[in-house]
Design a protein around this motif. Sequence first.
Motif, PDB file in Angstrom:
ATOM      1  N   ILE A  96       0.844  -1.190   0.000  1.00  0.00           N
ATOM      2  CA  ILE A  96       0.000   0.000   0.000  1.00  0.00           C
ATOM      3  C   ILE A  96       0.882   1.244   0.000  1.00  0.00           C
ATOM      4  N   LEU A  97       0.312   2.349  -0.532  1.00  0.00           N
ATOM      5  CA  LEU A  97       1.080   3.588  -0.629  1.00  0.00           C
ATOM      6  C   LEU A  97       0.894   4.415   0.648  1.00  0.00           C
ATOM      7  N   GLU A  98       1.998   4.812   1.239  1.00  0.00           N
ATOM      8  CA  GLU A  98       1.976   5.638   2.453  1.00  0.00           C
ATOM      9  C   GLU A  98       2.716   6.947   2.187  1.00  0.00           C
ATOM     10  N   HIS A  99       2.152   8.053   2.660  1.00  0.00           N
ATOM     11  CA  HIS A  99       2.716   9.371   2.387  1.00  0.00           C
ATOM     12  C   HIS A  99       3.588   9.896   3.524  1.00  0.00           C
ATOM     13  N   ALA A 100       4.520  10.769   3.161  1.00  0.00           N
ATOM     14  CA  ALA A 100       5.402  11.410   4.141  1.00  0.00           C
ATOM     15  C   ALA A 100       4.580  12.195   5.155  1.00  0.00           C
ATOM     16  N   LEU A 101       5.110  12.283   6.365  1.00  0.00           N
ATOM     17  CA  LEU A 101       4.425  12.959   7.469  1.00  0.00           C
ATOM     18  C   LEU A 101       5.297  14.137   7.953  1.00  0.00           C
ATOM     19  N   HIS A 102       4.816  15.360   7.666  1.00  0.00           N
ATOM     20  CA  HIS A 102       5.592  16.569   7.992  1.00  0.00           C
ATOM     21  C   HIS A 102       5.072  17.238   9.267  1.00  0.00           C
ATOM     22  N   ALA A 103       5.850  18.195   9.787  1.00  0.00           N
ATOM     23  CA  ALA A 103       5.373  18.970  10.942  1.00  0.00           C
ATOM     24  C   ALA A 103       5.931  20.389  10.889  1.00  0.00           C
ATOM     25  N   ASP A 104       5.237  21.296  11.581  1.00  0.00           N
ATOM     26  CA  ASP A 104       5.756  22.661  11.720  1.00  0.00           C
ATOM     27  C   ASP A 104       6.916  22.673  12.716  1.00  0.00           C
ATOM     28  N   PHE A 105       6.712  21.955  13.829  1.00  0.00           N
ATOM     29  CA  PHE A 105       7.730  21.919  14.881  1.00  0.00           C
ATOM     30  C   PHE A 105       8.024  20.483  15.293  1.00  0.00           C
ATOM     31  N   ALA A 106       9.263  20.215  15.669  1.00  0.00           N
ATOM     32  CA  ALA A 106       9.593  18.963  16.365  1.00  0.00           C
ATOM     33  C   ALA A 106      10.187  19.375  17.695  1.00  0.00           C
ATOM     34  N   ILE A 107       9.737  18.741  18.767  1.00  0.00           N
ATOM     35  CA  ILE A 107      10.398  18.951  20.062  1.00  0.00           C
ATOM     36  C   ILE A 107      11.023  17.616  20.453  1.00  0.00           C
ATOM     37  N   ILE A 108      12.319  17.634  20.696  1.00  0.00           N
ATOM     38  CA  ILE A 108      13.017  16.398  21.030  1.00  0.00           C
ATOM     39  C   ILE A 108      14.028  16.645  22.146  1.00  0.00           C
ATOM     40  N   LYS A 109      14.499  15.541  22.720  1.00  0.00           N
ATOM     41  CA  LYS A 109      15.510  15.637  23.761  1.00  0.00           C
ATOM     42  C   LYS A 109      16.700  14.757  23.410  1.00  0.00           C
ATOM     43  N   ALA A 110      17.897  15.268  23.659  1.00  0.00           N
ATOM     44  CA  ALA A 110      19.101  14.449  23.481  1.00  0.00           C
ATOM     45  C   ALA A 110      19.900  14.503  24.775  1.00  0.00           C
ATOM     46  N   GLN A 111      20.760  13.524  24.956  1.00  0.00           N
ATOM     47  CA  GLN A 111      21.618  13.534  26.153  1.00  0.00           C
ATOM     48  C   GLN A 111      22.649  14.657  26.043  1.00  0.00           C
ATOM     49  N   LYS A 112      23.326  14.716  24.886  1.00  0.00           N
ATOM     50  CA  LYS A 112      24.345  15.756  24.676  1.00  0.00           C
ATOM     51  C   LYS A 112      24.092  16.500  23.375  1.00  0.00           C
ATOM     52  N   GLY A 113      24.409  17.777  23.380  1.00  0.00           N
ATOM     53  CA  GLY A 113      24.308  18.553  22.158  1.00  0.00           C
ATOM     54  C   GLY A 113      25.291  19.708  22.208  1.00  0.00           C
ATOM     55  N   ASP A 114      25.705  20.193  21.031  1.00  0.00           N
ATOM     56  CA  ASP A 114      26.609  21.349  21.005  1.00  0.00           C
ATOM     57  C   ASP A 114      25.897  22.545  20.353  1.00  0.00           C
ATOM     58  N   PRO A 115      26.528  23.727  20.334  1.00  0.00           N
ATOM     59  CA  PRO A 115      25.832  24.931  19.857  1.00  0.00           C
ATOM     60  C   PRO A 115      25.414  24.888  18.387  1.00  0.00           C
ATOM     61  N   TYR A 116      26.001  24.003  17.582  1.00  0.00           N
ATOM     62  CA  TYR A 116      25.553  23.861  16.201  1.00  0.00           C
ATOM     63  C   TYR A 116      24.320  22.958  16.125  1.00  0.00           C
ATOM     64  N   GLY A 117      24.082  22.185  17.202  1.00  0.00           N
ATOM     65  CA  GLY A 117      22.930  21.284  17.213  1.00  0.00           C
ATOM     66  C   GLY A 117      23.290  19.837  16.944  1.00  0.00           C
TER      67      GLY A 117
END
Lengths: 203, 234
Positions: B144-165
């Motif tokens: 079956i055909l399934e379509h991409a799922l977009h969003a305006d915003f994503a909110i996520i959490k990571a253990q570590k991140g730097d200023p570039y992301g």
Amino acid sequence: MGWTNQEMARYVASLFPSYSSVNLGIGLPSLVAEEIPTEKSIMIHSENGVLGVMGRPTKEAVSATLINAGKETISIKKGASFFDSSLSFGMIRGGHIDYCVLGAMEVDSEGSLANWMIPGKKLTGMGGAMDLVNGAKSVIIMMSHFTKNGERKLLKETKLPLTGKSVVQEVITNLGHFRPINGKFQIIELAPGVTEADCLLPD
Amino acid sequence: MTNSPKVYKNATDAVGDILSGSTIMSGGFGLCGIPENSIEAIAKLKIRDLKVISNNIGNSGRGLVLWLQKNMISHAFCSYVGGNPDLEEQINKKLVEVELIPQGTFSERIRAAGLGIRAFYTPTGYGTLIAEGKEEKSFDRPCILEHALHADFAIIKAQKGDPYGNLWFKETARNFSPLMAMAAKTTIVEVEEMVELGEIEPENIHLPGLFVQRIYQGENYKNDIEFLKLEGEL
């Protein structure tokens, strides 16, 4: 008469060759993990993003970020790996997981499976079940042979909404091991003391 | 990068421009790896009619359940709602419209959106209620055909991140988060540890910062465990 849950789990575990990869569903199938001999070096996959699940952690080793798809705390073995959900389901859909073991409400002799929804009853969602049954190389159903009310679960045709159409390879119940083939359930093995008549298989 | 425009002061600062009617993806499997600070900060905004894409939409009265309790969600896209009585109640009362999606299709639709794939054929769901109204096509097996799922915003959490992301996730907390980061117009990341550029070795970056628009140092993490099971327990 028949197998206990633990004996069913041991039987299912005996079907896995050494070095195979296995995904175990929540509930009854999760008992299989305890019955897999360490020397078989089997990698247990959990679809939330880990390959190489070992078992329960010690109190000191508990980590909130180390869980299985049942959202229970786990530990991992040497050689384990973590990945995102897309790669995890790619392993499944891509046919890289050798076996998945799932519970069921109904299975029919065409190998179709219903295990995610009873119309009018509480809605839970299918989670990863539809992906697993269409992706794993071999789909093993592990369940009680009859419902609590004594109704048949091995049917000529499923009545409940399907999880997958013609996807099941093996069915292990407390009464034995059955294989849906050419529109019939073939008996592979019966549990001790069980007769074919006890199983009430569909024609 | 000390003055990186991506670095925000805190959650309130990072989520302030989210409006009613927005589509928001939220990372996490159950409560594992959920963006706790952003969820709380958004709950304080006077917004509603949110379309939320999240595997469980919170669980056991926690996480995104905070938005459900404030009637902020109108549509839920998820794969599993068992263990979330608040969502079940809102679905039954028709306050929330739900689309249940097989989990692998759910994650792949999100990944597809991020990577420019408009739609894809998959065997998952063929012959079930999920296939209703969808285009079918047979390859080695029917799909079956399934379509991409977009969003305006994503909110996520990571253990570590730097200023570039650039991000590094801990254990199974990764789940849907890097996929959602790719699929949203604006990705807002909270981290337990903000590190210097270069501190996460290039080989060990799980998500390149290219996909991240905002990042902030989170605080007061609960990291709830849903089912604590110890050695010897079934």
